[in-house]
Design a protein around this motif. Structure first.
Motif, PDB file in Angstrom:
ATOM      1  N   HIS A 192       7.304  -1.455   4.391  1.00  0.00           N
ATOM      2  CA  HIS A 192       8.078  -0.589   5.279  1.00  0.00           C
ATOM      3  C   HIS A 192       8.052  -1.097   6.721  1.00  0.00           C
ATOM      4  N   GLU A 193       9.226  -1.390   7.213  1.00  0.00           N
ATOM      5  CA  GLU A 193       9.387  -1.994   8.534  1.00  0.00           C
ATOM      6  C   GLU A 193       8.783  -1.113   9.628  1.00  0.00           C
ATOM      7  N   GLY A 194       8.015  -1.751  10.481  1.00  0.00           N
ATOM      8  CA  GLY A 194       7.431  -1.067  11.630  1.00  0.00           C
ATOM      9  C   GLY A 194       6.193  -0.247  11.335  1.00  0.00           C
ATOM     10  N   SER A 195       5.775  -0.198  10.075  1.00  0.00           N
ATOM     11  CA  SER A 195       4.643   0.659   9.699  1.00  0.00           C
ATOM     12  C   SER A 195       3.315  -0.052   9.872  1.00  0.00           C
ATOM     13  N   GLY A 196       2.273   0.744  10.057  1.00  0.00           N
ATOM     14  CA  GLY A 196       0.911   0.233  10.116  1.00  0.00           C
ATOM     15  C   GLY A 196       0.102   0.780   8.955  1.00  0.00           C
ATOM     16  N   HIS A 197      -1.021   0.154   8.681  1.00  0.00           N
ATOM     17  CA  HIS A 197      -1.908   0.580   7.598  1.00  0.00           C
ATOM     18  C   HIS A 197      -2.219   2.079   7.729  1.00  0.00           C
ATOM     19  N   ALA A 198      -2.231   2.774   6.606  1.00  0.00           N
ATOM     20  CA  ALA A 198      -2.558   4.206   6.546  1.00  0.00           C
ATOM     21  C   ALA A 198      -1.469   5.086   7.143  1.00  0.00           C
ATOM     22  N   PHE A 199      -0.216   4.671   7.011  1.00  0.00           N
ATOM     23  CA  PHE A 199       0.874   5.444   7.611  1.00  0.00           C
ATOM     24  C   PHE A 199       1.114   6.794   6.940  1.00  0.00           C
ATOM     25  N   MET A 200       0.545   7.022   5.756  1.00  0.00           N
ATOM     26  CA  MET A 200       0.700   8.309   5.080  1.00  0.00           C
ATOM     27  C   MET A 200      -0.456   9.264   5.340  1.00  0.00           C
ATOM     28  N   ALA A 201      -1.540   8.792   5.957  1.00  0.00           N
ATOM     29  CA  ALA A 201      -2.786   9.552   6.039  1.00  0.00           C
ATOM     30  C   ALA A 201      -2.647  10.810   6.888  1.00  0.00           C
ATOM     31  N   PRO A 202      -2.941  11.985   6.327  1.00  0.00           N
ATOM     32  CA  PRO A 202      -2.836  13.234   7.106  1.00  0.00           C
ATOM     33  C   PRO A 202      -3.769  13.268   8.304  1.00  0.00           C
ATOM     34  N   HIS A 203      -4.944  12.627   8.188  1.00  0.00           N
ATOM     35  CA  HIS A 203      -5.939  12.687   9.260  1.00  0.00           C
ATOM     36  C   HIS A 203      -5.609  11.753  10.430  1.00  0.00           C
ATOM     37  N   ASN A 204      -4.731  10.762  10.203  1.00  0.00           N
ATOM     38  CA  ASN A 204      -4.307   9.839  11.252  1.00  0.00           C
ATOM     39  C   ASN A 204      -5.486   9.166  11.942  1.00  0.00           C
ATOM     40  N   ALA A 205      -6.472   8.756  11.159  1.00  0.00           N
ATOM     41  CA  ALA A 205      -7.692   8.166  11.724  1.00  0.00           C
ATOM     42  C   ALA A 205      -7.421   6.877  12.488  1.00  0.00           C
TER      43      ALA A 205
END
Length: 230
Positions: A192-205
């Motif tokens: 997915h263009e422009g995304s970073g690792h853990a882009f789905m994570a609710p906690h946004n660590a």
């Protein structure tokens, strides 16, 4: 809201977080944790799967240990010290428990995993092709010596990877897609263009959570699971 439950893992007691839809039944999906452990984020993803009509079970692969979201060193230590045989046994035990649960409909199960769990999603699909018929790995896949025998996988695969990811390089993800398709597997992996690792994570660590991308992908992932599981 789900609840913690006990199940047997190769004759040893294990635990997991079980979330059941309001209807009381649905197809079963194993949820595989990130390197933090069975934390609030993974439980929330299991709850979201239940809201989408699935019976979701997230096994606790660290057996009660947990890293806080500002403890990346501890998370790395927990991941690297996780005994592969125990993790495989726990996931397989979770598959058997979920397959036999009264709330689970149908014989086919799915698996969804994140980060470390994305990698383990491929391993579980290869180890339990008798039950796992749909797999949705997020920003994680096997590399190097950790790769399973992909020829054993019978599950359809819908993978979602990050463009900016030092842990799981996108070029390697696309090579894996080509490898899986070359041996006849039903596999698509999207970077997915422009995304970073853990882009789905609710906690946004990691500060990379992308709500717009989540809103796009989540309906795709749940529709894919329903398509292959019922």
């Amino acid at each position: 809201m789900g609840q913690m439950i006990d199940f047997s893992s190769n004759g040893i007691d294990a635990q997991g977080y079980l979330a059941v839809p309001e209807s009381g039944s649905g197809p079963g999906v194993i949820v595989v944790q990130e390197w933090w452990g069975l934390d609030s984020g993974i439980k929330e993803m299991a709850d979201r799967l239940a809201a989408a009509g699935f019976v979701a079970l997230a096994p606790d692969l660290y057996h009660g240990e947990l890293a806080a979201h500002d403890e990346m060193d501890k998370a790395g230590e927990l991941m690297s010290s996780l005994p592969p045989e125990r993790a495989a046994a726990d996931m397989s035990g979770a598959v058997d428990f979920l397959a036999d649960h009264d709330a689970t409909t149908g014989e086919a199960l799915g698996v969804m995993g994140f980060c470390m769990g994305g990698m383990l999603t491929f391993l579980l699909a290869a180890n339990r092709p008798d039950k796992i018929k749909a797999a949705v790995p997020f920003y994680g896949f096997p590399q190097g010596d950790s790769q399973p025998d992909y020829s054993k996988i019978e599950a359809a695969i819908q993978g979602h990877m990050a463009e900016h990811d030092d842990f799981f390089p996108p070029s390697t993800a696309m090579h894996l897609e080509a490898e899986l398709q070359a041996i006849g597997k039903n596999a698509t992996i999207t970077v997915h263009e422009g995304s970073g690792h853990a882009f789905m994570a609710p906690h946004n660590a990691l500060g990379t959570q992308n709500q717009e991308l989540y809103d796009l992908i989540w309906p795709q992932a749940t529709a894919f699971l329903h398509e292959h599981l019922g």
